[in-house]
Design a protein around this motif. Structure first.
Motif, PDB file in Angstrom:
ATOM      1  N   ASP A 133       0.791  -1.231   0.000  1.00 12.87           N
ATOM      2  CA  ASP A 133       0.000   0.000   0.000  1.00 12.87           C
ATOM      3  C   ASP A 133       0.823   1.281   0.000  1.00 12.87           C
ATOM      4  N   PHE A 134       2.134   1.168   0.027  1.00 16.15           N
ATOM      5  CA  PHE A 134       2.968   2.372   0.048  1.00 16.15           C
ATOM      6  C   PHE A 134       4.100   2.232  -0.961  1.00 16.15           C
ATOM      7  N   SER A 135       4.154   3.170  -1.908  1.00 17.46           N
ATOM      8  CA  SER A 135       5.210   3.101  -2.914  1.00 17.46           C
ATOM      9  C   SER A 135       5.804   4.480  -3.159  1.00 17.46           C
ATOM     10  N   VAL A 136       7.041   4.451  -3.613  1.00 19.38           N
ATOM     11  CA  VAL A 136       7.748   5.681  -3.980  1.00 19.38           C
ATOM     12  C   VAL A 136       8.259   5.509  -5.400  1.00 19.38           C
ATOM     13  N   ARG A 137       8.053   6.534  -6.222  1.00 20.90           N
ATOM     14  CA  ARG A 137       8.580   6.502  -7.585  1.00 20.90           C
ATOM     15  C   ARG A 137       9.523   7.683  -7.772  1.00 20.90           C
ATOM     16  N   VAL A 138      10.611   7.426  -8.473  1.00 22.23           N
ATOM     17  CA  VAL A 138      11.577   8.483  -8.754  1.00 22.23           C
ATOM     18  C   VAL A 138      11.785   8.526 -10.263  1.00 22.23           C
ATOM     19  N   GLY A 139      11.789   9.717 -10.833  1.00 22.88           N
ATOM     20  CA  GLY A 139      11.963   9.859 -12.276  1.00 22.88           C
ATOM     21  C   GLY A 139      10.847  10.705 -12.825  1.00 22.88           C
ATOM     22  N   ARG A 140      10.443  10.413 -14.041  1.00 23.72           N
ATOM     23  CA  ARG A 140       9.346  11.168 -14.655  1.00 23.72           C
ATOM     24  C   ARG A 140       8.046  10.382 -14.483  1.00 23.72           C
ATOM     25  N   THR A 141       7.095  11.006 -13.806  1.00 19.96           N
ATOM     26  CA  THR A 141       5.800  10.361 -13.568  1.00 19.96           C
ATOM     27  C   THR A 141       4.689  11.282 -14.063  1.00 19.96           C
ATOM     28  N   ALA A 142       3.462  10.747 -14.047  1.00 18.78           N
ATOM     29  CA  ALA A 142       2.303  11.558 -14.424  1.00 18.78           C
ATOM     30  C   ALA A 142       2.039  12.583 -13.343  1.00 18.78           C
ATOM     31  N   GLN A 143       1.563  13.747 -13.775  1.00 13.43           N
ATOM     32  CA  GLN A 143       1.125  14.775 -12.830  1.00 13.43           C
ATOM     33  C   GLN A 143      -0.400  14.650 -12.767  1.00 13.43           C
ATOM     34  N   PRO A 144      -0.937  13.984 -11.751  1.00 11.64           N
ATOM     35  CA  PRO A 144      -2.367  13.661 -11.788  1.00 11.64           C
ATOM     36  C   PRO A 144      -3.249  14.836 -11.389  1.00 11.64           C
ATOM     37  N   ALA A 145      -3.237  15.902 -12.195  1.00 11.99           N
ATOM     38  CA  ALA A 145      -4.005  17.098 -11.851  1.00 11.99           C
ATOM     39  C   ALA A 145      -5.502  16.905 -12.086  1.00 11.99           C
ATOM     40  N   PHE A 146      -5.871  15.964 -12.969  1.00 11.97           N
ATOM     41  CA  PHE A 146      -7.291  15.715 -13.270  1.00 11.97           C
ATOM     42  C   PHE A 146      -7.579  14.222 -13.151  1.00 11.97           C
ATOM     43  N   MET A 147      -8.870  13.904 -13.321  1.00 13.71           N
ATOM     44  CA  MET A 147      -9.303  12.512 -13.223  1.00 13.71           C
ATOM     45  C   MET A 147      -8.574  11.603 -14.209  1.00 13.71           C
ATOM     46  N   VAL A 148      -8.454  12.015 -15.462  1.00  7.45           N
ATOM     47  CA  VAL A 148      -7.814  11.130 -16.446  1.00  7.45           C
ATOM     48  C   VAL A 148      -6.548  11.753 -17.046  1.00  7.45           C
ATOM     49  N   THR A 149      -5.879  12.654 -16.301  1.00 11.49           N
ATOM     50  CA  THR A 149      -4.641  13.251 -16.821  1.00 11.49           C
ATOM     51  C   THR A 149      -3.658  12.182 -17.232  1.00 11.49           C
ATOM     52  N   ASP A 150      -3.513  11.187 -16.351  1.00 14.68           N
ATOM     53  CA  ASP A 150      -2.446  10.216 -16.608  1.00 14.68           C
ATOM     54  C   ASP A 150      -2.803   9.241 -17.713  1.00 14.68           C
ATOM     55  N   SER A 151      -4.070   9.171 -18.128  1.00 11.90           N
ATOM     56  CA  SER A 151      -4.399   8.297 -19.253  1.00 11.90           C
ATOM     57  C   SER A 151      -5.012   9.098 -20.405  1.00 11.90           C
ATOM     58  N   ARG A 152      -4.739  10.413 -20.450  1.00 14.54           N
ATOM     59  CA  ARG A 152      -5.356  11.226 -21.505  1.00 14.54           C
ATOM     60  C   ARG A 152      -4.877  10.809 -22.888  1.00 14.54           C
ATOM     61  N   ASN A 153      -3.682  10.213 -22.960  1.00 16.00           N
ATOM     62  CA  ASN A 153      -3.172   9.771 -24.253  1.00 16.00           C
ATOM     63  C   ASN A 153      -3.711   8.409 -24.678  1.00 16.00           C
ATOM     64  N   VAL A 154      -4.268   7.672 -23.728  1.00 11.23           N
ATOM     65  CA  VAL A 154      -4.735   6.315 -24.020  1.00 11.23           C
ATOM     66  C   VAL A 154      -6.224   6.399 -24.374  1.00 11.23           C
ATOM     67  N   GLY A 155      -6.511   6.628 -25.650  1.00 13.89           N
ATOM     68  CA  GLY A 155      -7.895   6.805 -26.086  1.00 13.89           C
ATOM     69  C   GLY A 155      -8.772   5.631 -25.700  1.00 13.89           C
ATOM     70  N   TYR A 156      -8.216   4.430 -25.774  1.00 15.12           N
ATOM     71  CA  TYR A 156      -8.990   3.224 -25.473  1.00 15.12           C
ATOM     72  C   TYR A 156      -9.503   3.219 -24.033  1.00 15.12           C
ATOM     73  N   ALA A 157      -8.810   3.912 -23.141  1.00 16.48           N
ATOM     74  CA  ALA A 157      -9.208   3.915 -21.728  1.00 16.48           C
ATOM     75  C   ALA A 157     -10.325   4.912 -21.443  1.00 16.48           C
ATOM     76  N   ASN A 158     -10.636   5.801 -22.394  1.00 11.18           N
ATOM     77  CA  ASN A 158     -11.601   6.867 -22.146  1.00 11.18           C
ATOM     78  C   ASN A 158     -12.831   6.743 -23.038  1.00 11.18           C
ATOM     79  N   PRO A 159     -13.978   7.226 -22.556  1.00 13.82           N
ATOM     80  CA  PRO A 159     -15.182   7.113 -23.382  1.00 13.82           C
ATOM     81  C   PRO A 159     -15.176   8.047 -24.591  1.00 13.82           C
ATOM     82  N   TRP A 160     -14.565   9.254 -24.452  1.00 11.25           N
ATOM     83  CA  TRP A 160     -14.652  10.257 -25.519  1.00 11.25           C
ATOM     84  C   TRP A 160     -13.462  10.155 -26.471  1.00 11.25           C
ATOM     85  N   VAL A 161     -13.514  10.924 -27.566  1.00 13.38           N
ATOM     86  CA  VAL A 161     -12.363  11.030 -28.462  1.00 13.38           C
ATOM     87  C   VAL A 161     -11.184  11.638 -27.702  1.00 13.38           C
TER      88      VAL A 161
END
Lengths: 431, 140
Positions: A133-161
């Motif tokens: 339940d506890f993890s640390v990541r170092v490097g370049r990660t997603a900046q989760p400012a919105f609900m789907v920020t981190d998967s905004r590039n993965v069209g298949y994961a989202n309902p809209w275009v």
């Protein structure tokens, strides 16, 4: 923008690329060191990818419709039908060294600020899972400012275009170069995940610099995100603070500063040089399977030429077998005055007065760049075969008075405050 | 009864049983050596969506999936979460491509799942009710 960005932007971007290149090397070295230990239960390397092939048509030809403000061209002015707006390809390799240590490298080819598709490193990080339940990541990660920020590039994961631009354009910073902590705990029957990230982000937006871009730096970036999930419901709140510098504006404010006290006052009020910025958002989603409803609200305060702006959307859909029909309403507005008289030319010698008029014009044209618009979208997603979907979407956008909204490459003759209809069709896939 | 009638009856019976097993014949199982006897639907959901790694009693829960495209897997997710195979794929795409996690380990079929579950008291899976034997326990 016709203002030359500062030349010192270039070495900074080059440094960024070098840092990103170090991570895969470290990754391979540590993977090599682990070889020969007890065989892990899961494969050491797993490969995957995702992509979108799409076309977009806009009803207006005096400006470009773009999916986000980082794209150099779009549909409308650059091309009547553009394949560059949504099309992209992403590849990811995940190295699982043992149950605690893993690493991810994701590379994406999509349209950049300079209109080419040269790939960039989207994520490159090493994760250490201290407990499940506890993890640390170092490097370049997603900046989760919105609900789907981190998967905004993965069209298949989202309902809209694409995610609604009224909210997702508020904060173009999608990555964080630094550290990321995630802690998950049950609260009653719900699961709560608290995430903290600290670092920086440097990227380019379209501009008129020597390389066709303008640098944006978001430094001392701190983000706190809390996600509560119970059954079909998800609630998340997020708060981000950073110091932003938009290189393209520096020459403009250097010119203002030459006008003595009143010029310095303008610079102090509007310049985007190491300016504190904060961003907050709240998201709610409910998805019991046969239908979904979700909404997000966000607000960005920069107290600068980049604007103080907010946006929200509500979206819902219904699923009939392999077809999902959806509708979205989104709205974005600003509390920044977009028409100002910065320098008072009265009493200045004629040559200086002309310069003051020109600077006032440049400031106002930059302020007009802050989008005010609302959009009604309807569309459908068809999961026509395993790992593929086909989407059709129509967006009807009304631009606010005196605004060209989120459109780019605006041409002379464009009518501020007009209405734009956009048709999009994409095929998304994952593998 | 002619041989032809017997044939029709057998086909009808097969169709009937097929429709029943497509409805509710998938059961959730743990090892017979596991201490768990029951899980709520939401706890089961949390385990299989990767949201929960420990059960309320403190025990570790390791979900196991059958192969993508298998009838048991599709039926399990449809009846438990109301989600199709494509919706589950979209859900895991969001998690995999942000590096936040990996979906459950996958086994080839119900027989292999029963074998693995029987041998690992922490694991949780689902099999056709007809495959249940005394090496696994059906959760209520």
């Amino acid at each position: 923008m016709y203002i030359e960005p500062a030349d010192r932007m270039r070495p900074r971007l080059r440094r960024l690329r070098c840092r990103a290149a170090i991570i895969p090397v470290l990754l391979c070295a540590s993977a090599g060191a682990a070889y020969g230990d007890d065989a892990p239960a899961t494969p050491m390397f797993s490969f995957g990818g995702f992509g979108t092939a799409g076309v977009v048509h806009s009803s207006i030809d005096a400006a470009d419709f773009v999916a986000d403000s980082l794209e150099g061209s779009g549909a409308g002015y650059s091309r009547r039908w553009s394949a560059a707006v949504d099309s992209l390809l992403g590849l990811q390799v995940t190295a699982t060294i043992n149950t605690q240590l893993s690493a991810v490298l994701q590379v994406i080819s999509e349209q950049n600020y300079d209109k080419n598709f040269s790939p960039h490193v989207e994520w490159a990080n090493i994760k250490y899972q201290f407990t499940p339940d506890f993890s640390v990541r170092v490097g370049r990660t997603a900046q989760p400012a919105f609900m789907v920020t981190d998967s905004r590039n993965v069209g298949y994961a989202n309902p809209w275009v694409r995610p609604p631009v009224e909210v997702y354009n508020l904060d173009p910073v999608t990555s964080n170069d630094g550290i990321d902590l995630s802690y998950r705990m049950p609260i009653g029957a719900a699961t709560n995940t608290l995430q903290f990230t600290a670092g920086r982000s440097d990227f380019s937006v379209p501009g008129s610099g020597p390389d066709g871009g303008g640098g944006v730096a978001s430094h001392q970036q701190l983000l706190l995100d809390d996600t509560l999930e119970q059954g079909f419901a998800t609630l998340r709140v997020s708060y981000l603070h950073s110091r932003i510098t938009v290189a393209a504006f520096e020459p403009l404010f250097a010119a203002f500063a030459q006008f003595g006290a009143q010029g310095i006052a303008v610079t102090n009020e509007y310049d985007a040089n190491d300016r504190p910025a904060s961003f907050g958002s709240v998201s709610l989603a409910y998805d019991p399977g046969s239908w979904f409803a979700m909404g997000e609200w966000g607000r960005l305060d920069t107290s600068s030429i980049a604007g103080d702006k907010s946006g929200w959307y509500l979206s819902g859909g219904y699923r009939y077998s392999q077809i999902t029909a959806f509708a979205t309403y989104g709205d974005t507005n600003t509390s920044t005055n977009r028409s100002v008289t910065a320098l008072n030319p009265a009493g200045l010698p004629p040559a200086l007065a002309a310069a003051a008029y020109a600077l006032n014009g440049a400031l106002n044209s930059a302020l007009e760049d802050i989008p005010v618009q609302d959009t009604i979208s309807i569309g459908a997603r068809w999961d026509f075969m395993k790992n593929f979907d086909l989407k059709l979407q129509i967006d009807h956008t009304r631009l606010g008075a005196g605004s060209y909204g989120a459109l780019e490459n605006v041409q002379p003759g464009f009518h501020l405050g007009s209405t734009v209809n956009v048709f999009s069709s994409t095929i998304d896939f994952v593998f | 009864m002619t041989r032809r009638h017997v044939g029709i009856c057998l086909i009808a019976l097969a169709l009937l049983s097929a429709s029943v097993s497509a409805g509710a014949d998938i059961v959730v199982v743990v090892s017979a050596r596991s201490a768990i006897t029951s899980l709520s639907k939401s706890q089961l959901g949390d385990v299989f969506l990767g949201r929960m790694s420990r059960l309320p009693d403190g025990g570790v829960a390791v979900p196991i999936d059958q192969a993508e495209g298998s009838a048991a897997r599709d039926e399990f997710y449809k009846s438990l979460f109301g989600r199709s195979a494509a919706q589950m794929k979209a859900y895991w795409s969001r998690i995999i491509f942000t590096g936040r996690g990996q979906p459950p380990r996958t086994v080839a079929d119900g027989l292999e799942m029963r074998k693995i579950i029987a041998a690992n008291p922490a694991s949780i899976g689902y099999i056709d009710a007809g495959l249940v034997d005394d090496s696994v326990r059906v959760l209520q």
